[in-house]
Design a protein around this motif. Structure first.
Motif, PDB file in Angstrom:
ATOM      1  N   UNK A  70     -85.262 -21.873 -30.617  1.00  0.00           N
ATOM      2  CA  UNK A  70     -85.194 -22.580 -31.840  1.00  0.00           C
ATOM      3  C   UNK A  70     -85.758 -21.539 -32.823  1.00  0.00           C
ATOM      4  N   UNK A  71     -85.016 -21.397 -34.125  1.00  0.00           N
ATOM      5  CA  UNK A  71     -85.490 -20.786 -35.026  1.00  0.00           C
ATOM      6  C   UNK A  71     -85.914 -19.211 -34.695  1.00  0.00           C
ATOM      7  N   UNK A  72     -84.818 -18.633 -33.997  1.00  0.00           N
ATOM      8  CA  UNK A  72     -85.410 -17.329 -33.438  1.00  0.00           C
ATOM      9  C   UNK A  72     -85.166 -16.292 -34.437  1.00  0.00           C
ATOM     10  N   UNK A  73     -86.084 -15.522 -34.574  1.00  0.00           N
ATOM     11  CA  UNK A  73     -86.022 -14.026 -35.626  1.00  0.00           C
ATOM     12  C   UNK A  73     -84.923 -13.246 -35.079  1.00  0.00           C
ATOM     13  N   UNK A  74     -84.288 -12.676 -36.082  1.00  0.00           N
ATOM     14  CA  UNK A  74     -83.556 -11.367 -35.628  1.00  0.00           C
ATOM     15  C   UNK A  74     -84.189 -10.346 -35.187  1.00  0.00           C
ATOM     16  N   UNK A  75     -83.725  -9.623 -34.255  1.00  0.00           N
ATOM     17  CA  UNK A  75     -84.393  -8.387 -33.621  1.00  0.00           C
ATOM     18  C   UNK A  75     -84.119  -8.224 -32.120  1.00  0.00           C
ATOM     19  N   UNK A  76     -84.925  -7.239 -31.733  1.00  0.00           N
ATOM     20  CA  UNK A  76     -84.875  -6.918 -30.201  1.00  0.00           C
ATOM     21  C   UNK A  76     -85.719  -7.814 -29.158  1.00  0.00           C
ATOM     22  N   UNK A  77     -85.043  -8.316 -28.536  1.00  0.00           N
ATOM     23  CA  UNK A  77     -85.617  -8.950 -27.087  1.00  0.00           C
ATOM     24  C   UNK A  77     -85.546  -8.188 -25.962  1.00  0.00           C
ATOM     25  N   UNK A  78     -85.943  -8.594 -24.839  1.00  0.00           N
ATOM     26  CA  UNK A  78     -85.602  -8.151 -23.538  1.00  0.00           C
ATOM     27  C   UNK A  78     -85.928  -9.365 -22.517  1.00  0.00           C
ATOM     28  N   UNK A  79     -84.811  -9.261 -21.617  1.00  0.00           N
ATOM     29  CA  UNK A  79     -84.951 -10.263 -20.467  1.00  0.00           C
ATOM     30  C   UNK A  79     -85.155  -9.486 -19.108  1.00  0.00           C
ATOM     31  N   UNK A  80     -85.804 -10.588 -18.152  1.00  0.00           N
ATOM     32  CA  UNK A  80     -86.226 -10.015 -17.017  1.00  0.00           C
ATOM     33  C   UNK A  80     -85.540 -10.900 -15.897  1.00  0.00           C
ATOM     34  N   UNK A  81     -85.219 -10.187 -15.003  1.00  0.00           N
ATOM     35  CA  UNK A  81     -84.738 -10.860 -13.840  1.00  0.00           C
ATOM     36  C   UNK A  81     -84.971 -10.088 -12.427  1.00  0.00           C
ATOM     37  N   UNK A  82     -86.130 -10.801 -11.736  1.00  0.00           N
ATOM     38  CA  UNK A  82     -86.554 -10.002 -10.678  1.00  0.00           C
ATOM     39  C   UNK A  82     -87.545  -8.777 -11.146  1.00  0.00           C
ATOM     40  N   UNK A  83     -87.207  -7.609 -10.971  1.00  0.00           N
ATOM     41  CA  UNK A  83     -87.753  -6.554 -11.210  1.00  0.00           C
ATOM     42  C   UNK A  83     -87.225  -5.684 -12.101  1.00  0.00           C
ATOM     43  N   UNK A  84     -85.896  -6.273 -12.712  1.00  0.00           N
ATOM     44  CA  UNK A  84     -85.215  -5.389 -13.382  1.00  0.00           C
ATOM     45  C   UNK A  84     -85.303  -5.979 -15.048  1.00  0.00           C
ATOM     46  N   UNK A  85     -84.860  -5.482 -15.880  1.00  0.00           N
ATOM     47  CA  UNK A  85     -84.979  -5.801 -17.197  1.00  0.00           C
ATOM     48  C   UNK A  85     -83.929  -4.976 -17.982  1.00  0.00           C
ATOM     49  N   UNK A  86     -83.422  -5.615 -19.193  1.00  0.00           N
ATOM     50  CA  UNK A  86     -82.508  -4.869 -20.149  1.00  0.00           C
ATOM     51  C   UNK A  86     -83.096  -5.635 -21.605  1.00  0.00           C
ATOM     52  N   UNK A  87     -82.600  -4.819 -22.570  1.00  0.00           N
ATOM     53  CA  UNK A  87     -82.870  -5.215 -23.918  1.00  0.00           C
ATOM     54  C   UNK A  87     -81.631  -5.835 -24.530  1.00  0.00           C
ATOM     55  N   UNK A  88     -81.989  -6.706 -25.544  1.00  0.00           N
ATOM     56  CA  UNK A  88     -80.729  -7.158 -26.262  1.00  0.00           C
ATOM     57  C   UNK A  88     -81.021  -7.430 -27.736  1.00  0.00           C
ATOM     58  N   UNK A  89     -80.125  -7.625 -28.619  1.00  0.00           N
ATOM     59  CA  UNK A  89     -80.409  -7.867 -30.035  1.00  0.00           C
ATOM     60  C   UNK A  89     -79.951  -9.345 -30.394  1.00  0.00           C
ATOM     61  N   UNK A  90     -80.753 -10.237 -30.814  1.00  0.00           N
ATOM     62  CA  UNK A  90     -80.312 -11.294 -31.001  1.00  0.00           C
ATOM     63  C   UNK A  90     -80.670 -11.663 -32.510  1.00  0.00           C
ATOM     64  N   UNK A  91     -79.589 -12.685 -33.046  1.00  0.00           N
ATOM     65  CA  UNK A  91     -79.719 -13.051 -34.565  1.00  0.00           C
ATOM     66  C   UNK A  91     -79.684 -14.695 -34.360  1.00  0.00           C
ATOM     67  N   UNK A  92     -80.226 -15.194 -35.357  1.00  0.00           N
ATOM     68  CA  UNK A  92     -80.004 -16.758 -35.503  1.00  0.00           C
ATOM     69  C   UNK A  92     -78.587 -17.166 -35.553  1.00  0.00           C
ATOM     70  N   UNK A  93     -78.479 -18.250 -34.383  1.00  0.00           N
ATOM     71  CA  UNK A  93     -77.218 -18.854 -34.157  1.00  0.00           C
ATOM     72  C   UNK A  93     -76.196 -18.096 -33.442  1.00  0.00           C
ATOM     73  N   UNK A  94     -76.810 -16.996 -32.665  1.00  0.00           N
ATOM     74  CA  UNK A  94     -75.857 -16.536 -31.754  1.00  0.00           C
ATOM     75  C   UNK A  94     -75.680 -17.332 -30.512  1.00  0.00           C
ATOM     76  N   UNK A  95     -74.876 -16.910 -29.696  1.00  0.00           N
ATOM     77  CA  UNK A  95     -74.505 -17.743 -28.602  1.00  0.00           C
ATOM     78  C   UNK A  95     -74.109 -16.615 -27.506  1.00  0.00           C
TER      79      UNK A  95
END
Length: 463
Positions: free
Chosen positions: A68-93
């Motif tokens: 809800x009401x995400x700020x635009x910018x760099x995020x990263x997700x983790x699954x187990x011991x691995x991770x990768x960065x993503x760029x999100x903008x409001x209303x992305x899917x």
């Protein structure tokens, strides 16, 4: 630069969940996908060092979450011991698909926001490939090295221009991130070049370069808190700070940083970084990183004193104070204090009996600071190289039901809250203690990632 093609099916089931209702003033950003061969039951999304949300995988290894009401910018997700960065903008899917057996190479995106994230993954993969190229480049003389790098940068900037031209609706924020993703890894290698050249040269000296070598610095803004956790940016800043410290007249490092170098680096960080959060982060990383590289209880207390004066982060100060206390709690050339450990059948053991008459390396670890995948790769290497040493892994905290897969379970233990070992593990940071056959401590605070551990292991392996 290659361009990813989304070929996976089944993503529509996720996109269909997204409502087009705009009556609500709140914006909703969707993030989901499918994990093939998952190695945990969830995906965690971060913004900088803060957890945004945790998304559980369903029976089909799929997940979907909304922010809800995400700020635009760099995020990263983790699954187990691995991770990768993503760029999100409001209303992305944004929907992903990946196979953990080939995490980064298999990662692809679909949905709104996919194109920008696919090119960021391409940037990451290209950067990984270029590591091999620079093994050779670093041996070149400055003028030739710079010429090679300038040609590489020209290609990257052309990729940037084409993407921006073909995607006129991209925000200024993403354009900046894309340029950083493309160019900063190369700038980072420019900063590291003098150290690498000295490493490979016959005389071990830095190369002679004119001021024009670093002209690109004029267009770089180093004080950006929001990018502190974005590797292309943070790695560049780190290499820049080290290069500036070497420029004060320090000789190339051989095995460990001198006390004077560490003190000067802390001063450079304080002088160059005006952003408080970023400054504190680099101060903490420096004083702890140099201590672990030293791989000895003989701490550089002047550096610690300087850190306490310069840092404004109380949490960091407490961590470092605990680390200092831990170094004094185990004394070399004396018997290791006895304490209880628990195996994965829930049986209690005395450490003195487990290591009796054996040369041993005890590795205390917490999942907060070190990944299981690194422990596996490192200890497989060490156990093969030093067959006369017993390697024991002891988990300080975390889930007591989990053990490290692919390592001998007979050498894996954990601590309960009552164990006396916590007296010298107050920082919770990873720590190795080396003990000879007589039970004497020969190194009370070693690091399994430090080259300075090698002579201790060589000696221990003989006895």
């Amino acid at each position: 630069m290659t361009k990813k093609i989304i070929t996976f099916s089944g993503i529509l089931f996720l996109l269909a969940l997204i409502s087009c209702n705009t009556a609500n003033k709140d914006t909703i950003t969707y993030f989901g996908g499918k994990i093939i061969n998952p190695n945990s039951s969830h995906v965690v999304l971060y913004s900088m060092d803060k957890v945004i949300d945790t998304f559980a995988l369903d029976s089909n290894n799929k997940f979907i979450g909304k922010i809800k009401n995400a700020d635009e910018g760099v995020y990263y997700f983790m699954h187990g011991n691995e991770n990768q960065h993503i760029y999100l903008e409001p209303e992305d899917s944004l929907m992903l698909r990946l196979n953990t057996w080939d995490f980064d190479e298999s990662l692809v995106f679909a949905g709104k926001g996919a194109e920008r994230n696919n090119i960021l993954v391409d940037c990451f993969l290209e950067n990984e490939k270029e590591r091999k190229i620079f093994y050779q480049f670093n041996r070149l003389e400055p003028a030739i090295f710079k010429s090679k790098v300038d040609s590489l940068l020209a290609v990257k900037l052309e990729t940037y221009k084409k993407y921006v031209l073909n995607h006129p609706d991209e925000t200024k924020g993403f354009q900046d991130i894309l340029k950083i993703s493309l160019t900063y890894p190369t700038f980072s290698r420019l900063e590291k070049y003098p150290m690498m050249y000295a490493k490979y040269s016959e005389n071990g000296n830095f190369p002679k370069m004119d001021a024009s070598f670093y002209e690109y610095r004029n267009n770089i803004q180093i004080n950006k808190d929001t990018l502190m956790y974005y590797p292309p940016f943070s790695q560049y800043i780190r290499n820049y700070l080290y290069n500036e410290t070497y420029a004060l007249g320090h000789a190339p490092m051989k095995s460990e940083y001198s006390s004077k170098f560490t003190l000067d680096l802390l001063k450079i960080i304080d002088h160059k970084i005006t952003s408080e959060n970023t400054k504190n982060a680099f101060l903490r990383q420096t004083v702890i990183g140099h201590f672990f590289n030293k791989s000895s209880c003989n701490a550089n207390y002047k550096a610690f004193d300087s850190f306490f004066k310069l840092s404004t982060n109380d949490k960091d100060k407490k961590l470092v104070k605990n680390l200092m206390q831990d170094t004094k709690a185990v004394i070399i050339h004396t018997n290791l204090p006895d304490f209880k450990i628990i195996d994965y059948t829930n049986t209690h053991h005395s450490i003195s009996k487990v290591i009796k008459d054996q040369s041993t390396l005890l590795f205390f670890w917490s999942p907060k600071f070190v990944s299981e995948s690194y422990i596996v790769s490192r200890f497989k290497y060490l156990s093969n190289r030093y067959p006369n040493i017993k390697f024991i892994e002891i988990k300080i905290d975390g889930d007591k039901n989990d053990r490290i897969k692919n390592l001998d379970i007979k050498n894996q233990f954990y601590l309960d809250e009552k164990s006396d070992a916590h007296n010298f593990l107050t920082s919770k940071m990873p720590r190795s203690i080396l003990i000879d056959k007589k039970g004497n401590v020969i190194n009370g605070f070693a690091s399994i990632s430090s080259y300075n551990l090698t002579p201790f292991l060589n000696e221990l392996n003989k006895n």
